[in-house]
Scaffold this motif. Structure first.
Motif, PDB file in Angstrom:
ATOM      1  N   SER A   1      -5.627  -9.149  -4.636  1.00 30.36           N
ATOM      2  CA  SER A   1      -6.853 -10.838  -3.713  1.00 30.36           C
ATOM      3  C   SER A   1      -4.865 -10.987  -3.586  1.00 30.36           C
ATOM      4  O   SER A   1      -3.983 -10.144  -2.550  1.00 30.36           O
TER       5      SER A   1
ATOM      6  N   VAL B   1     -11.694  -6.890   8.326  1.00 33.18           N
ATOM      7  CA  VAL B   1     -10.708  -6.161   7.939  1.00 33.18           C
ATOM      8  C   VAL B   1     -10.294  -6.436   6.561  1.00 33.18           C
ATOM      9  O   VAL B   1     -10.576  -5.471   5.515  1.00 33.18           O
TER      10      VAL B   1
ATOM     11  N   LYS C   1      -9.959 -14.016   1.371  1.00 31.19           N
ATOM     12  CA  LYS C   1      -9.410 -13.150  -0.680  1.00 31.19           C
ATOM     13  C   LYS C   1     -10.735 -13.610  -1.143  1.00 31.19           C
ATOM     14  O   LYS C   1     -11.393 -13.168  -2.658  1.00 31.19           O
TER      15      LYS C   1
ATOM     16  N   ALA D   1       4.404 -13.275  -4.645  1.00 29.40           N
ATOM     17  CA  ALA D   1       5.603 -13.125  -3.029  1.00 29.40           C
ATOM     18  C   ALA D   1       6.110 -11.617  -3.012  1.00 29.40           C
ATOM     19  O   ALA D   1       6.437 -11.737  -4.366  1.00 29.40           O
ATOM     20  N   THR D   2       5.984 -11.257  -2.314  1.00 38.00           N
ATOM     21  CA  THR D   2       6.306  -9.357  -2.354  1.00 38.00           C
ATOM     22  C   THR D   2       7.061  -9.744  -1.050  1.00 38.00           C
ATOM     23  O   THR D   2       6.560  -9.748   0.201  1.00 38.00           O
TER      24      THR D   2
ATOM     25  N   LEU E   1      -5.456  -8.505   6.973  1.00 37.22           N
ATOM     26  CA  LEU E   1      -4.901  -9.409   7.884  1.00 37.22           C
ATOM     27  C   LEU E   1      -3.705 -10.242   7.042  1.00 37.22           C
ATOM     28  O   LEU E   1      -4.780 -11.383   6.461  1.00 37.22           O
TER      29      LEU E   1
ATOM     30  N   LEU F   1     -10.033   0.306   9.984  1.00 35.53           N
ATOM     31  CA  LEU F   1     -11.137  -0.794   9.390  1.00 35.53           C
ATOM     32  C   LEU F   1     -11.436  -1.983  10.045  1.00 35.53           C
ATOM     33  O   LEU F   1     -12.185  -2.624   9.762  1.00 35.53           O
ATOM     34  N   GLU F   2     -10.652  -2.233  11.445  1.00 29.86           N
ATOM     35  CA  GLU F   2     -11.496  -3.482  12.864  1.00 29.86           C
ATOM     36  C   GLU F   2     -12.700  -2.852  12.820  1.00 29.86           C
ATOM     37  O   GLU F   2     -13.657  -3.415  13.542  1.00 29.86           O
TER      38      GLU F   2
ATOM     39  N   GLY G   1       0.955  -0.980  -0.318  1.00 29.88           N
ATOM     40  CA  GLY G   1       0.087  -0.285   0.387  1.00 29.88           C
ATOM     41  C   GLY G   1       0.684   0.957   0.270  1.00 29.88           C
ATOM     42  O   GLY G   1       0.702   2.110  -0.877  1.00 29.88           O
TER      43      GLY G   1
HETATM   44  P1  NAP Z   1       1.756  -5.537   5.458  1.00 27.73           P
HETATM   45  O1  NAP Z   1       3.144  -4.675   4.949  1.00 27.73           O
HETATM   46  O2  NAP Z   1       0.956  -5.943   5.980  1.00 27.73           O
HETATM   47  O3  NAP Z   1       0.548  -4.029   5.085  1.00 27.73           O
HETATM   48  C1  NAP Z   1      -0.447  -4.334   5.329  1.00 27.73           C
HETATM   49  C2  NAP Z   1      -1.039  -3.078   5.344  1.00 27.73           C
HETATM   50  O4  NAP Z   1      -2.871  -2.907   5.927  1.00 27.73           O
HETATM   51  C3  NAP Z   1      -0.305  -2.580   6.595  1.00 27.73           C
HETATM   52  O5  NAP Z   1      -0.071  -1.025   6.738  1.00 27.73           O
HETATM   53  C4  NAP Z   1      -1.119  -2.464   7.767  1.00 27.73           C
HETATM   54  O6  NAP Z   1      -1.834  -1.032   8.489  1.00 27.73           O
HETATM   55  C5  NAP Z   1      -3.061  -2.161   6.983  1.00 27.73           C
HETATM   56  N1  NAP Z   1      -3.917  -2.742   7.842  1.00 27.73           N
HETATM   57  C6  NAP Z   1      -3.915  -4.124   8.415  1.00 27.73           C
HETATM   58  N2  NAP Z   1      -4.992  -4.441   9.699  1.00 27.73           N
HETATM   59  C7  NAP Z   1      -5.587  -2.435   9.015  1.00 27.73           C
HETATM   60  C8  NAP Z   1      -6.862  -1.768  10.021  1.00 27.73           C
HETATM   61  N3  NAP Z   1      -7.567  -2.381  11.113  1.00 27.73           N
HETATM   62  N4  NAP Z   1      -7.254  -0.927   9.378  1.00 27.73           N
HETATM   63  C9  NAP Z   1      -6.158  -0.105   8.444  1.00 27.73           C
HETATM   64  N5  NAP Z   1      -5.396  -0.902   8.157  1.00 27.73           N
HETATM   65  C10 NAP Z   1      -4.653  -1.332   8.225  1.00 27.73           C
HETATM   66  O7  NAP Z   1       1.082  -6.382   4.095  1.00 27.73           O
HETATM   67  P2  NAP Z   1       1.239  -7.038   2.487  1.00 27.73           P
HETATM   68  O8  NAP Z   1       2.354  -7.424   1.723  1.00 27.73           O
HETATM   69  O9  NAP Z   1       1.830  -5.168   1.969  1.00 27.73           O
HETATM   70  O10 NAP Z   1       0.400  -6.259   1.841  1.00 27.73           O
HETATM   71  C11 NAP Z   1      -1.035  -5.965   1.024  1.00 27.73           C
HETATM   72  C12 NAP Z   1      -2.032  -6.729   0.271  1.00 27.73           C
HETATM   73  O11 NAP Z   1      -1.396  -7.487  -0.650  1.00 27.73           O
HETATM   74  C13 NAP Z   1      -2.535  -7.633   1.845  1.00 27.73           C
HETATM   75  O12 NAP Z   1      -3.994  -7.224   1.019  1.00 27.73           O
HETATM   76  C14 NAP Z   1      -2.744  -8.946   1.165  1.00 27.73           C
HETATM   77  O13 NAP Z   1      -3.274 -10.067   1.747  1.00 27.73           O
HETATM   78  C15 NAP Z   1      -1.634  -8.546   0.173  1.00 27.73           C
HETATM   79  N6  NAP Z   1      -0.943 -10.142  -0.615  1.00 27.73           N
HETATM   80  C16 NAP Z   1       0.313  -9.520   0.371  1.00 27.73           C
HETATM   81  C17 NAP Z   1       0.825 -10.711  -0.694  1.00 27.73           C
HETATM   82  C18 NAP Z   1       2.892 -10.355  -0.135  1.00 27.73           C
HETATM   83  O14 NAP Z   1       3.508 -11.515  -0.757  1.00 27.73           O
HETATM   84  N7  NAP Z   1       3.031  -9.565   0.736  1.00 27.73           N
HETATM   85  C19 NAP Z   1       1.390 -11.913  -1.695  1.00 27.73           C
HETATM   86  C20 NAP Z   1      -0.450 -12.470  -1.721  1.00 27.73           C
HETATM   87  C21 NAP Z   1      -1.217 -10.399  -0.838  1.00 27.73           C
HETATM   88  P3  NAP Z   1      -0.145  -1.081   9.769  1.00 27.73           P
HETATM   89  O15 NAP Z   1       0.713  -0.652   9.031  1.00 27.73           O
HETATM   90  O16 NAP Z   1      -0.694  -0.073  10.686  1.00 27.73           O
HETATM   91  O17 NAP Z   1      -0.180  -2.464  10.619  1.00 27.73           O
END
Ligand code: NAP
Length: 246
Positions: free
Chosen positions: A152, A124, A170, A199-200, A103, A72-73, A26
């Motif tokens: 997703s 969330v 998802k 995977a990121t 989450l 968002l929770e 994000g």
């Molecule tokens: P991340 O680094 O954990 O970031 C998640 C973000 O969501 C954080 O900014 C977090 O806020 C925010 N968030 C969590 N709970 C929240 C809440 N209750 N209210 C508002 N914001 C909230 O994860 P990411 O890897 O960037 O993931 C981003 C998206 O990509 C997710 O939907 C994840 O499922 C998807 N995804 C990621 C991967 C991967 O490999 N990284 C693979 C497939 C899909 P805080 O900073 O305050 O915690």
């Protein structure tokens, strides 16, 4: 990687809201959209992280972003509607909505998942995107070419053991995208699609795979082409699709 070269001014004059804009994918999406000319609305739960992204965008001389702290929770429908009112007063429209916040939740056999954890994650990962999309409809309708992006996962397209409520949420997000996209098809200026980032290198990935060397995976900034494509005019006819960032 998704093959798209975004022109520097791709998102000029567009207003784009990103949830979970303070970290990971994000954050990269907010920085990238701003670098391509968008005014970004930074939504997230940790104010200090949103402020750091705001400062980075300002220092780079990109359009001034807006910070909207929202958990968002715990947010209720009125909070989402108040956010919409605030954005209406400031911008009058919304050209892009990126449902990114998520989450990971418990990754255990389904029978061991605590009901409380299940409900928290659904709040969330799926309920909030539903209520936020509803609240933003008047703003999306006010934009000439609006795009909604649901972030997703591969486990939201094929179920996998021990991925628990995350995978199920998802699947629900993909379903929300498909139903919403079909309703908009030919009837509005709004399109909706999903992105599987793959995977990121983020903290969520590290939590899911603690033994994995982080450098094995691309940085969030590397997977931005598909987001830029979906948020800009070149994807105008793309609706109801499930895309892969990598
Ligand atoms: P991340 O680094 O954990 O970031 C998640 C973000 O969501 C954080 O900014 C977090 O806020 C925010 N968030 C969590 N709970 C929240 C809440 N209750 N209210 C508002 N914001 C909230 O994860 P990411 O890897 O960037 O993931 C981003 C998206 O990509 C997710 O939907 C994840 O499922 C998807 N995804 C990621 C991967 C991967 O490999 N990284 C693979 C497939 C899909 P805080 O900073 O305050 O915690």
């Amino acid at each position: 990687m998704f093959d798209y070269n975004a022109p520097a001014d791709l998102l000029k004059d567009r207003v784009i809201l990103i949830t979970g804009a303070g970290d990971g994918i994000g954050r990269a999406c907010a920085l990238s959209c701003a670098a391509h000319g968008a005014s970004v609305v930074l939504v997230g739960r940790t104010l200090s992280k949103l402020e750091a992204v705001y400062d980075e965008i300002e220092a780079a001389g990109h359009p001034q972003p807006a910070i909207c702290p929202l958990n968002l929770e715990t947010a209720v429908e009125k909070d989402f509607n108040d956010l919409a009112d605030q954005l209406f007063d400031t911008f009058g429209k919304l050209d892009g909505l990126v449902h990114n916040a998520g989450l990971l939740g418990p990754r255990t056999p389904m029978e061991s998942v605590k009901t409380e954890a299940w409900l928290q994650l659904m709040q969330v990962n799926i309920n909030a995107p539903f209520v936020l999309t509803k609240a933003m409809m008047p703003l999306l309708r006010a934009a000439p070419d609006a795009s909604v992006v649901f972030v997703s996962s591969s486990v939201g397209r094929k179920g996998k053991a021990y991925w628990g409520p995350y995978a199920v949420s998802k699947f629900a997000l993909e379903g929300l995208m498909q139903v919403f996209a079909d309703e908009q098809d030919g009837t509005s200026n709004i399109r909706a699609n999903s992105v599987n980032p793959g995977a990121t290198r983020t903290s969520m990935r590290a939590a899911a795979y603690p033994g994995e060397p982080p450098e094995k995976n691309p940085e969030p900034a590397d997977i931005m082409p598909v987001f830029l494509y979906l948020l800009g005019p070149d994807s105008k006819t793309i609706n109801g699709q499930a895309l892969d960032a990598q």
